[in-house]
Design a protein around this motif. Structure first.
Motif, PDB file in Angstrom:
ATOM      1  N   UNK A 133       0.856  -1.198   0.000  1.00 15.02           N
ATOM      2  CA  UNK A 133       0.000   0.000   0.000  1.00 15.02           C
ATOM      3  C   UNK A 133       0.889   1.245   0.000  1.00 15.02           C
ATOM      4  N   UNK A 134       1.966   1.179   0.802  1.00 15.27           N
ATOM      5  CA  UNK A 134       2.828   2.361   0.857  1.00 15.27           C
ATOM      6  C   UNK A 134       3.497   2.666  -0.483  1.00 15.27           C
ATOM      7  N   UNK A 135       3.888   1.586  -1.186  1.00 12.98           N
ATOM      8  CA  UNK A 135       4.491   1.782  -2.513  1.00 12.98           C
ATOM      9  C   UNK A 135       3.465   2.441  -3.456  1.00 12.98           C
ATOM     10  N   UNK A 136       2.213   1.960  -3.378  1.00  6.58           N
ATOM     11  CA  UNK A 136       1.157   2.544  -4.209  1.00  6.58           C
ATOM     12  C   UNK A 136       0.879   3.987  -3.821  1.00  6.58           C
ATOM     13  N   UNK A 137       0.867   4.257  -2.503  1.00  5.42           N
ATOM     14  CA  UNK A 137       0.614   5.624  -2.025  1.00  5.42           C
ATOM     15  C   UNK A 137       1.665   6.583  -2.579  1.00  5.42           C
ATOM     16  N   UNK A 138       2.911   6.126  -2.530  1.00  9.41           N
ATOM     17  CA  UNK A 138       4.027   6.942  -3.034  1.00  9.41           C
ATOM     18  C   UNK A 138       3.768   7.380  -4.484  1.00  9.41           C
ATOM     19  N   UNK A 139       3.302   6.398  -5.302  1.00 12.32           N
ATOM     20  CA  UNK A 139       3.021   6.703  -6.708  1.00 12.32           C
ATOM     21  C   UNK A 139       1.877   7.694  -6.826  1.00 12.32           C
ATOM     22  N   UNK A 140       0.852   7.499  -5.949  1.00 14.26           N
ATOM     23  CA  UNK A 140      -0.346   8.340  -6.005  1.00 14.26           C
ATOM     24  C   UNK A 140      -0.020   9.804  -5.700  1.00 14.26           C
ATOM     25  N   UNK A 141       0.913  10.007  -4.776  1.00 15.12           N
ATOM     26  CA  UNK A 141       1.173  11.368  -4.324  1.00 15.12           C
ATOM     27  C   UNK A 141       1.842  12.223  -5.390  1.00 15.12           C
ATOM     28  N   UNK A 142       2.289  11.554  -6.459  1.00 12.57           N
ATOM     29  CA  UNK A 142       2.849  12.359  -7.555  1.00 12.57           C
ATOM     30  C   UNK A 142       1.842  12.435  -8.702  1.00 12.57           C
ATOM     31  N   UNK A 143       0.628  11.889  -8.481  1.00 14.97           N
ATOM     32  CA  UNK A 143      -0.326  11.911  -9.602  1.00 14.97           C
ATOM     33  C   UNK A 143      -1.031  13.272  -9.713  1.00 14.97           C
ATOM     34  N   UNK A 215      12.105  -8.127 -11.761  1.00 14.27           N
ATOM     35  CA  UNK A 215      13.565  -7.949 -11.818  1.00 14.27           C
ATOM     36  C   UNK A 215      14.029  -7.250 -13.095  1.00 14.27           C
ATOM     37  N   UNK A 216      15.301  -6.843 -13.064  1.00 10.41           N
ATOM     38  CA  UNK A 216      15.883  -6.197 -14.251  1.00 10.41           C
ATOM     39  C   UNK A 216      16.058  -7.227 -15.366  1.00 10.41           C
ATOM     40  N   UNK A 217      16.019  -6.742 -16.596  1.00 11.35           N
ATOM     41  CA  UNK A 217      16.203  -7.640 -17.743  1.00 11.35           C
ATOM     42  C   UNK A 217      17.297  -7.061 -18.648  1.00 11.35           C
ATOM     43  N   UNK A 218      18.299  -7.899 -18.947  1.00 10.66           N
ATOM     44  CA  UNK A 218      19.324  -7.496 -19.918  1.00 10.66           C
ATOM     45  C   UNK A 218      19.052  -8.242 -21.211  1.00 10.66           C
ATOM     46  N   UNK A 219      19.136  -7.510 -22.313  1.00  7.93           N
ATOM     47  CA  UNK A 219      18.880  -8.135 -23.613  1.00  7.93           C
ATOM     48  C   UNK A 219      20.076  -7.910 -24.530  1.00  7.93           C
ATOM     49  N   UNK A 220      20.419  -8.944 -25.282  1.00  6.35           N
ATOM     50  CA  UNK A 220      21.478  -8.747 -26.271  1.00  6.35           C
ATOM     51  C   UNK A 220      21.253  -9.689 -27.450  1.00  6.35           C
ATOM     52  N   UNK A 391      16.637  -3.210 -19.124  1.00  2.00           N
ATOM     53  CA  UNK A 391      15.268  -2.749 -18.875  1.00  2.00           C
ATOM     54  C   UNK A 391      14.999  -2.804 -17.382  1.00  2.00           C
ATOM     55  N   UNK A 392      14.561  -1.684 -16.823  1.00  4.08           N
ATOM     56  CA  UNK A 392      14.253  -1.655 -15.392  1.00  4.08           C
ATOM     57  C   UNK A 392      12.812  -1.234 -15.183  1.00  4.08           C
ATOM     58  N   UNK A 393      12.107  -1.982 -14.336  1.00  2.53           N
ATOM     59  CA  UNK A 393      10.701  -1.691 -14.089  1.00  2.53           C
ATOM     60  C   UNK A 393      10.577  -0.512 -13.116  1.00  2.53           C
ATOM     61  N   UNK A 394       9.918   0.556 -13.583  1.00  3.20           N
ATOM     62  CA  UNK A 394       9.721   1.744 -12.745  1.00  3.20           C
ATOM     63  C   UNK A 394       8.226   2.077 -12.784  1.00  3.20           C
ATOM     64  N   UNK A 395       7.552   1.963 -11.642  1.00  2.64           N
ATOM     65  CA  UNK A 395       6.096   2.175 -11.560  1.00  2.64           C
ATOM     66  C   UNK A 395       5.380   1.339 -12.627  1.00  2.64           C
ATOM     67  N   UNK A 396       4.699   2.014 -13.580  1.00  6.09           N
ATOM     68  CA  UNK A 396       3.896   1.267 -14.554  1.00  6.09           C
ATOM     69  C   UNK A 396       4.630   0.935 -15.833  1.00  6.09           C
ATOM     70  N   UNK A 397       5.909   1.321 -15.938  1.00  3.36           N
ATOM     71  CA  UNK A 397       6.574   1.123 -17.227  1.00  3.36           C
ATOM     72  C   UNK A 397       8.020   0.635 -17.042  1.00  3.36           C
ATOM     73  N   UNK A 398       8.690   0.400 -18.170  1.00  6.12           N
ATOM     74  CA  UNK A 398      10.095  -0.017 -18.114  1.00  6.12           C
ATOM     75  C   UNK A 398      10.978   1.085 -18.674  1.00  6.12           C
ATOM     76  N   UNK A 399      12.124   1.296 -18.019  1.00  6.71           N
ATOM     77  CA  UNK A 399      13.087   2.265 -18.559  1.00  6.71           C
ATOM     78  C   UNK A 399      14.231   1.524 -19.211  1.00  6.71           C
ATOM     79  N   UNK A 400      14.686   2.081 -20.329  1.00  2.97           N
ATOM     80  CA  UNK A 400      15.700   1.380 -21.129  1.00  2.97           C
ATOM     81  C   UNK A 400      17.039   2.108 -21.103  1.00  2.97           C
ATOM     82  N   UNK A 401      18.133   1.380 -20.904  1.00  2.50           N
ATOM     83  CA  UNK A 401      19.472   1.947 -21.086  1.00  2.50           C
ATOM     84  C   UNK A 401      20.185   1.038 -22.077  1.00  2.50           C
ATOM     85  N   UNK A 402      20.944   1.642 -22.978  1.00  2.00           N
ATOM     86  CA  UNK A 402      21.586   0.838 -24.014  1.00  2.00           C
ATOM     87  C   UNK A 402      23.066   1.171 -24.047  1.00  2.00           C
TER      88      UNK A 402
END
Ligand code: F6P
Length: 412
Positions: A133-143, A215-220, A391-402
């Motif tokens: 719940x706290x993780x969800x609350x954190x996301x909500x407070x920036x909505x 978890x994080x995902x590495x792709x190659x 690929x790193x999971x952040x809230x509702x989406x994934x962030x990509x670094x290449x």
């Protein structure tokens, strides 16, 4: 009555991950080929009030004027949703993202939907674990409801809003006689009722694997192969000298900088297995057929120029609809998505870090899913050799670094 249209209706208190579930479900249904869209009643309310703040009193059901407005917003959004579903042909999934926490509200929705040829499934998210719940609350407070508001003021208001909902909350029960899945404390426990179609079953299967800590995902891609050197597609060749150099670079990079990997997946083809070789002493490596490159059928082993000359129709037809075009005796991109479906569930569920060494077309399908890239664009995603993608999971989406690990000038 047979349906090819399904509405998924969320149920749950605020901060129980309904929007997280909606977005994930939307991404998955789109990726597997449904026309899919989320309809969010909160966004409609914010637009109606031109983003002026509704404090917790607006959500108190004793405030009858506000309650009527909230019901009206829900019905307005439902009308929008029905209109959208009726204009789209083919298989359609729509997701109705609102609290829908009372039997009365749910019966209003059902009554309206009974006039349409649309199947219904409720997804209720129940959660009493403080950390979730706290993780969800954190996301909500920036909505959008709380932009530029001090966190402590926003938190206090949001908690009051939740308690207004708690007072009138009625969990779904079997007597309502509609299909539902209750997700209790994300991944821990589920209760399903009347899951009476293949689509509902497939979506339930997906929902049962959701995790807020994926978890994080590495792709190659594999290192350069001899077929890459010759410009031919498919095949099962070994690595070139440059490809071998990349496999060592990849190992050094993972070993020094990103050493949290638990499992490495490769395809069953020589070029990915050889790329994973330096990892074999230290890591758990699994070779999977579903990660093999697109089967080019009668074109396997040819260059694109040869295909143009020998099979001009294949070249032309593939250009017209690269996503759905299936090589004779081979596969299309949508066939690859089909064989990756269960792997996606594994990746969503696991909290461990995974590396996947695979091929162009398979990587495109995986990236398409994780980065929410429209299906029509998936077959054209740029995936050069000798790069590692994180690929790193952040809230509702994934962030990509290449990172480009092997620059031309380094090759010896
Ligand atoms: O050229 C390398 C390769 O992996 C081939 O084996 C495969 O057929 C091709 O890429 C997939 O890319 P595209 O779908 O753009 O032809």
């Amino acid at each position: 009555m047979s349906h090819n249209k399904l509405i998924v209706i969320l149920v749950g208190l605020p901060a129980r991950g309904k929007s997280f579930i909606s977005k994930k479900l939307n991404r998955y249904s789109t990726w597997v080929g449904y026309n899919s869209k989320v309809f969010n009643v909160g966004n409609y309310r914010r637009e109606f009030f031109k983003n002026t703040f509704n404090d917790n009193k607006f959500f108190d059901s004793n405030n009858s004027e506000a309650k009527n407005l909230r019901d009206k917003f829900a019905m307005d959004v439902l009308e929008e949703l029905i209109k959208w579903m009726n204009t789209i042909t083919g298989n359609v999934v729509s997701i109705f993202d609102a609290t829908n926490t009372t039997k009365l509200r749910r019966s209003m929705l059902i009554k309206r939907l009974s006039k349409e040829n649309i199947d219904i499934m409720f997804v209720e998210s129940i959660c009493d674990k403080k950390n979730i719940i706290e993780k969800n609350l954190e996301m909500k407070l920036t909505n959008d409801d709380y932009v530029q508001m001090p966190a402590s003021v926003a938190l206090d208001d949001f908690k009051k809003r939740i308690s207004h909902y708690k007072r009138v909350y009625q969990t779904i029960d079997d007597d309502e006689d509609n299909s539902y899945i209750k997700i209790i404390n994300v991944q821990k426990s589920f209760h399903v009722f009347k899951i009476n179609s293949a689509l509902k079953l497939e979506l339930c299967n997906f929902l049962m694997n959701l995790n807020i800590n994926s978890g994080k995902i590495y792709l190659s891609r594999h290192g350069e192969s001899m077929d890459n050197v010759n410009g031919t597609i498919g095949g099962n060749s070994v690595l070139s000298r440059m490809g071998k150099q990349y496999s060592l670079k990849l190992f050094t990079h993972i070993h020094n900088d990103d050493n949290d990997i638990n499992t490495i997946y490769t395809s069953t083809l020589k070029r990915t297995i050889e790329t994973s070789k330096p990892f074999s002493k230290k890591y758990n490596i699994i070779n999977k057929k579903f990660l093999d490159e697109i089967n080019a059928g009668i074109c396997d082993g040819m260059t694109y120029d040869q295909i143009k000359i020998i099979y001009p129709d294949i070249s032309k037809d593939r250009k017209k609809d690269k996503l759905n075009y299936r090589y004779p005796y081979g596969e299309s991109y949508t066939d690859i998505i089909e064989r990756l479906k269960y792997f996606i569930l594994d990746l969503e569920r696991t909290e461990e870090c995974t590396m996947i060494i695979t091929h162009t077309a398979v990587l495109r399908c995986l990236l398409g899913y994780f980065l929410d890239i429209p299906l029509k664009d998936i077959a054209y995603i740029d995936v050069p050799l000798h790069r590692i993608i994180k690929l790193e999971s952040v809230a509702n989406h994934y962030e990509k670094t290449e990172i480009n690990l092997l620059k031309k000038k380094e090759i010896n």
